[in-house]
Design a protein around this motif. Structure first.
Motif, mmCIF file in Angstrom:
data_model
loop_
_atom_site.group_PDB
_atom_site.id
_atom_site.type_symbol
_atom_site.label_atom_id
_atom_site.label_comp_id
_atom_site.label_asym_id
_atom_site.label_seq_id
_atom_site.Cartn_x
_atom_site.Cartn_y
_atom_site.Cartn_z
ATOM 1 N N ASN A 143 0.812 -1.217 0.000
ATOM 2 C CA ASN A 143 0.000 0.000 0.000
ATOM 3 C C ASN A 143 0.851 1.276 0.000
ATOM 4 O OD1 ASN A 143 -2.692 0.393 -0.377
ATOM 5 N ND2 ASN A 143 -3.243 0.401 1.786
ATOM 6 N N HIS A 144 2.025 1.207 -0.621
ATOM 7 C CA HIS A 144 2.966 2.332 -0.715
ATOM 8 C C HIS A 144 3.548 2.748 0.634
ATOM 9 C CE1 HIS A 144 2.150 2.781 -4.938
ATOM 10 N NE2 HIS A 144 0.858 2.829 -4.699
ATOM 11 N N VAL A 145 3.640 1.812 1.575
ATOM 12 C CA VAL A 145 4.139 2.131 2.915
ATOM 13 C C VAL A 145 5.324 1.243 3.278
ATOM 14 C CG1 VAL A 145 3.552 2.225 5.385
ATOM 15 C CG2 VAL A 145 1.817 2.800 3.664
ATOM 16 N N ALA A 146 6.359 1.876 3.851
ATOM 17 C CA ALA A 146 7.477 1.142 4.439
ATOM 18 C C ALA A 146 7.606 1.595 5.890
ATOM 19 C CB ALA A 146 8.773 1.413 3.679
ATOM 20 N N ILE A 147 7.972 0.672 6.756
ATOM 21 C CA ILE A 147 8.124 0.975 8.176
ATOM 22 C C ILE A 147 9.541 0.611 8.616
ATOM 23 C CG2 ILE A 147 7.207 0.621 10.498
ATOM 24 C CD1 ILE A 147 4.550 -0.147 9.300
ATOM 25 N N PRO A 148 10.522 1.459 8.280
ATOM 26 C CA PRO A 148 11.891 1.183 8.707
ATOM 27 C C PRO A 148 12.003 1.187 10.230
ATOM 28 C CG PRO A 148 11.823 2.969 7.076
ATOM 29 C CD PRO A 148 10.417 2.690 7.488
ATOM 30 N N HIS A 149 12.698 0.187 10.750
ATOM 31 C CA HIS A 149 12.928 0.087 12.193
ATOM 32 C C HIS A 149 14.190 -0.722 12.429
ATOM 33 C CE1 HIS A 149 10.521 -3.382 10.956
ATOM 34 N NE2 HIS A 149 11.052 -4.039 11.981
ATOM 35 N N GLY A 150 14.702 -0.654 13.631
ATOM 36 C CA GLY A 150 15.963 -1.312 13.948
ATOM 37 C C GLY A 150 15.826 -2.808 14.154
ATOM 38 N N THR A 151 16.972 -3.455 14.215
ATOM 39 C CA THR A 151 17.026 -4.889 14.501
ATOM 40 C C THR A 151 16.707 -5.115 15.978
ATOM 41 O OG1 THR A 151 19.374 -4.686 14.976
ATOM 42 C CG2 THR A 151 18.777 -5.340 12.729
ATOM 43 N N GLU A 152 16.499 -6.356 16.345
ATOM 44 C CA GLU A 152 16.178 -6.699 17.735
ATOM 45 C C GLU A 152 17.264 -6.203 18.702
ATOM 46 O OE1 GLU A 152 13.555 -7.831 20.455
ATOM 47 O OE2 GLU A 152 13.150 -7.963 18.322
ATOM 48 N N ASP A 153 18.531 -6.321 18.283
ATOM 49 C CA ASP A 153 19.620 -5.899 19.178
ATOM 50 C C ASP A 153 19.791 -4.375 19.229
ATOM 51 O OD1 ASP A 153 20.664 -5.752 16.596
ATOM 52 O OD2 ASP A 153 22.671 -6.350 17.213
ATOM 53 N N ALA A 154 18.951 -3.644 18.515
ATOM 54 C CA ALA A 154 19.019 -2.176 18.531
ATOM 55 C C ALA A 154 18.216 -1.581 19.686
ATOM 56 C CB ALA A 154 18.505 -1.612 17.213
ATOM 57 N N LYS A 155 17.461 -2.427 20.400
ATOM 58 C CA LYS A 155 16.595 -1.927 21.475
ATOM 59 C C LYS A 155 17.357 -1.106 22.513
ATOM 60 C CE LYS A 155 12.558 -4.751 21.272
ATOM 61 N NZ LYS A 155 11.834 -3.768 20.535
ATOM 62 N N SER A 156 18.608 -1.444 22.742
ATOM 63 C CA SER A 156 19.400 -0.707 23.741
ATOM 64 C C SER A 156 19.706 0.719 23.283
ATOM 65 C CB SER A 156 20.702 -1.448 24.041
ATOM 66 O OG SER A 156 21.502 -1.510 22.867
ATOM 67 N N LYS A 157 19.496 0.989 22.006
ATOM 68 C CA LYS A 157 19.761 2.330 21.449
ATOM 69 C C LYS A 157 18.504 3.215 21.464
ATOM 70 C CE LYS A 157 23.749 0.665 20.529
ATOM 71 N NZ LYS A 157 24.408 0.401 21.791
ATOM 72 N N VAL A 158 17.383 2.659 21.942
ATOM 73 C CA VAL A 158 16.130 3.411 22.004
ATOM 74 C C VAL A 158 16.013 4.090 23.362
ATOM 75 C CG1 VAL A 158 13.599 3.260 21.900
ATOM 76 C CG2 VAL A 158 15.002 1.815 20.409
ATOM 77 N N LYS A 159 15.901 5.418 23.342
ATOM 78 C CA LYS A 159 15.743 6.187 24.583
ATOM 79 C C LYS A 159 14.263 6.313 24.957
ATOM 80 C CE LYS A 159 19.650 9.164 23.331
ATOM 81 N NZ LYS A 159 20.011 10.548 22.990
ATOM 82 N N GLU A 160 13.433 6.571 23.958
ATOM 83 C CA GLU A 160 11.983 6.745 24.136
ATOM 84 C C GLU A 160 11.273 6.148 22.924
ATOM 85 O OE1 GLU A 160 10.264 8.301 26.566
ATOM 86 O OE2 GLU A 160 11.909 9.217 27.680
ATOM 87 N N THR A 161 10.095 5.611 23.122
ATOM 88 C CA THR A 161 9.297 5.114 22.009
ATOM 89 C C THR A 161 8.884 6.298 21.139
ATOM 90 O OG1 THR A 161 8.509 3.209 23.240
ATOM 91 C CG2 THR A 161 7.154 3.936 21.384
#
Length: 145
Positions: free
Chosen positions: A58-76
């Motif tokens: 539907n013309h949409v991409a949802i780029p997101h990090g790998t599972e091991d990137a969770k430690s790099k997330v400060k806030e949702t």
């Protein structure tokens, strides 16, 4: 106090981007700039794309990090970028709406389901692409709560 997941600062309308890597970096850099993730998270978004495409249809991409990137997330958080001329995500898949996502813990699963509800309807895709203001997009995503 937690940050709002989606704000006007996280939305860029009518952007022109040169390709998939630039699109993912641009989407991720919004999350970095607004304090949701560390810079390294953007590299993990690119790594995720190498493993499996984040194009969902539907013309949409949802780029997101790998599972091991969770430690790099400060806030949702979310970033939304509209690219009217589209970005080739491979196999003839053209994304015109990019939704960058970074979730702490399992918060991203709930957010993904809300995104899916909005972007699964063709009419909503057109509304997002034709939005004249960031508020219009904010309202569409906030109505799903």
């Amino acid at each position: 106090m937690t940050k709002a997941i989606l704000t006007e600062d996280n939305i860029i309308l009518n952007q022109s981007l040169g390709g998939k890597e630039e699109a993912i970096r641009f989407t991720g850099d919004i999350l970095v700039k607004n304090g949701y993730v560390e810079k390294l998270y953007v590299d993990k978004m690119l790594e995720r794309e190498e493993v499996t495409s984040t194009y969902i249809g539907n013309h949409v991409a949802i780029p997101h990090g790998t599972e091991d990137a969770k430690s790099k997330v400060k806030e949702t958080g979310l970033s939304i970028v509209t690219v009217p001329e589209g970005i080739d995500f491979g196999n003839g898949n053209v994304a015109k709406i990019l939704v960058g996502i970074a979730g702490k813990g399992n918060e991203h699963l709930e957010i993904l389901s809300k995104i899916a509800l909005v972007v699964s309807e063709e009419a909503n895709i057109q509304k997002i692409l034709e939005a004249k203001s960031k508020d219009e997009i904010l309202n569409m995503f906030n109505e799903v709560n």
